[in-house]
Design a protein around this motif. Structure first.
Motif, PDB file in Angstrom:
ATOM      1  N   THR A  65       6.318 -22.408  -4.192  1.00  0.00           N
ATOM      2  CA  THR A  65       6.045 -21.360  -3.201  1.00  0.00           C
ATOM      3  C   THR A  65       7.095 -20.268  -3.266  1.00  0.00           C
ATOM      4  O   THR A  65       6.784 -19.076  -3.218  1.00  0.00           O
ATOM      5  N   PHE A  66       8.365 -20.675  -3.387  1.00  0.00           N
ATOM      6  CA  PHE A  66       9.455 -19.698  -3.403  1.00  0.00           C
ATOM      7  C   PHE A  66       9.679 -19.069  -4.777  1.00  0.00           C
ATOM      8  O   PHE A  66      10.484 -18.144  -4.901  1.00  0.00           O
ATOM      9  N   VAL A  71      13.500 -14.888   2.908  1.00  0.00           N
ATOM     10  CA  VAL A  71      12.039 -14.893   3.046  1.00  0.00           C
ATOM     11  C   VAL A  71      11.591 -13.720   3.919  1.00  0.00           C
ATOM     12  O   VAL A  71      10.612 -13.031   3.596  1.00  0.00           O
ATOM     13  N   VAL A  92       7.058 -26.713  -2.533  1.00  0.00           N
ATOM     14  CA  VAL A  92       7.847 -25.676  -1.859  1.00  0.00           C
ATOM     15  C   VAL A  92       8.622 -24.821  -2.859  1.00  0.00           C
ATOM     16  O   VAL A  92       8.705 -23.594  -2.702  1.00  0.00           O
ATOM     17  N   ILE A 127       9.676 -15.237  -5.316  1.00  0.00           N
ATOM     18  CA  ILE A 127      10.871 -14.445  -5.021  1.00  0.00           C
ATOM     19  C   ILE A 127      11.716 -14.306  -6.279  1.00  0.00           C
ATOM     20  O   ILE A 127      12.220 -13.218  -6.601  1.00  0.00           O
ATOM     21  N   TRP A 144       0.824 -25.470  -8.342  1.00  0.00           N
ATOM     22  CA  TRP A 144       1.056 -25.252  -6.913  1.00  0.00           C
ATOM     23  C   TRP A 144       0.007 -25.987  -6.083  1.00  0.00           C
ATOM     24  O   TRP A 144       0.334 -26.716  -5.152  1.00  0.00           O
ATOM     25  N   SER A 204       1.965 -15.560   2.334  1.00  0.00           N
ATOM     26  CA  SER A 204       2.997 -15.333   3.345  1.00  0.00           C
ATOM     27  C   SER A 204       3.011 -16.465   4.370  1.00  0.00           C
ATOM     28  O   SER A 204       4.079 -16.921   4.806  1.00  0.00           O
ATOM     29  N   TYR A 257       0.617 -24.970   6.421  1.00  0.00           N
ATOM     30  CA  TYR A 257       1.149 -24.700   5.081  1.00  0.00           C
ATOM     31  C   TYR A 257       0.111 -25.033   4.015  1.00  0.00           C
ATOM     32  O   TYR A 257      -0.113 -24.243   3.082  1.00  0.00           O
ATOM     33  N   MET A 261       4.792 -19.328   2.777  1.00  0.00           N
ATOM     34  CA  MET A 261       6.244 -19.176   2.726  1.00  0.00           C
ATOM     35  C   MET A 261       6.876 -19.476   4.076  1.00  0.00           C
ATOM     36  O   MET A 261       7.908 -20.159   4.155  1.00  0.00           O
ATOM     37  N   ALA A 274       6.660 -23.143   4.603  1.00  0.00           N
ATOM     38  CA  ALA A 274       7.620 -23.867   3.772  1.00  0.00           C
ATOM     39  C   ALA A 274       9.000 -23.896   4.417  1.00  0.00           C
ATOM     40  O   ALA A 274       9.687 -24.919   4.404  1.00  0.00           O
ATOM     41  N   LEU A 280       9.131 -10.749   2.642  1.00  0.00           N
ATOM     42  CA  LEU A 280       7.844 -10.462   3.275  1.00  0.00           C
ATOM     43  C   LEU A 280       7.815  -9.049   3.851  1.00  0.00           C
ATOM     44  O   LEU A 280       6.772  -8.390   3.829  1.00  0.00           O
TER      45      LEU A 280
END
Length: 213
Positions: free
Chosen positions: A145-146, A8, A142, A149, A115, A50, A79, A53, A56, A12
Motif C-alpha cells: 500500500t505504501f 501519508v 501494508v 509513496i 496487493w 487513499s 481497509y 492508506m 493501513a 494525499l
C-alpha cells in the motif's frame, strides 16, 4: 506512527485534489489511446487507494490495536473492502494500459495482483483465527500500500539523473526517456515493498531483560 501519518497526509494532500475535481485535464497520468474511461478508473483507484492508506495507518497503530480492538476490526474491514480490493482491481485495469510502456505495465499488473492477493490471504487468515499468518500477510499488504509513496520519490530522482542522457543514451527520444523513468519508479517501489516486508518478518523480537521475566 507520527512521522508515518504526516508522510501519508502530505502525500494525499498532493495526490488527491486533481482527481477530486473530476477534471480529466488535471490528471497527472496521460490517458492511453483507445481507453476513454482511463481517467475515471484512475479517479476510483486514487480515491479507494487513499482509503487504503488511511486504513493501513490505523491498522498498524499499536495503541489502537491494543486499546480499541473493535475499532481495529472495523478499520480492517474498511481497509480491505473499501480500500485495497476496489483500488487494486482498478489498478489492474489502468496498469495493463499504462502509457509508460510495457515494462511498467508488467510491474503495475504484478504489484496489483500481489496487493490484492496478500490482502485476501490476510483477511482469510484472520477469519480462520490464524493470527500469526494474518500478521504476516497484512505486513506484506501494508508495505505494498505504501509502495506508491516510494514510487513517487524515485520518479523525480530518475528524471533528474536520466534527463541529461536524452541526447545520448535515449537517442533524443522523449518517449524512451519517460518510459525508462516510469519503469524505474514502478519496479523500484515494488522491490522496496517486497524487501522491507521480508526484513520486518525476519526481524527477531527484542529479548526482555531478565528482571522483566
Amino acid at each position: 506512527m507520527g512521522p508515518l501519518a504526516l508522510v501519508v497526509l502530505a502525500f494525499l494532500s498532493f495526490s488527491l485534489p486533481p482527481y477530486l475535481a473530476l477534471d480529466p485535464a488535471q490528471s497527472r497520468v496521460p490517458a492511453p489511446e483507445g481507453f476513454p474511461a482511463h481517467y475515471w478508473f484512475l479517479v476510483g483507484h486514487v480515491v479507494f487507494g487513499s482509503i487504503a492508506m488511511i486504513g493501513a495507518v490505523l491498522q498498524i497503530w499499536p495503541w489502537l490495536r491494543r486499546t480499541h480492538p473493535v475499532v481495529h476490526r472495523y478499520a480492517g474491514r474498511a481497509y480491505v473492502f473499501a480500500g485495497v480490493l476496489p483500488s487494486g482491481l482498478m489498478a489492474l485495469t489502468i496498469g495493463s494500459q499504462s502509457p509508460f510502456g510495457p515494462v511498467t505495465r508488467v510491474s503495475d499488473v504484478l504489484a496489483s495482483v500481489l496487493w490484492i492477493g496478500c490482502t485476501i490471504a490476510g483477511w482469510r487468515a484472520v477469519r480462520e483465527r490464524r493470527f500469526g499468518d494474518h500478521r504476516k500477510w497484512m505486513i506484506r499488504s501494508v508495505t505494498l500500500t505504501f509502495s506508491i509513496i516510494v514510487n513517487r520519490v524515485i520518479s523525480p530522482i530518475a528524471m533528474i539523473v536520466l534527463e541529461p542522457q536524452i541526447p545520448t543514451t535515449f537517442g533524443g527520444s522523449e518517449l524512451a526517456y519517460s518510459q525508462s523513468v516510469g519503469a524505474l519508479s514502478s519496479w523500484g517501489g515494488l522491490a522496496f515493498a517486497l524487501i522491507v516486508s521480508q526484513l520486518i518478518l525476519e526481524r527477531r523480537p527484542a529479548k526482555k531483560p531478565a528482571s522483566a521475566r
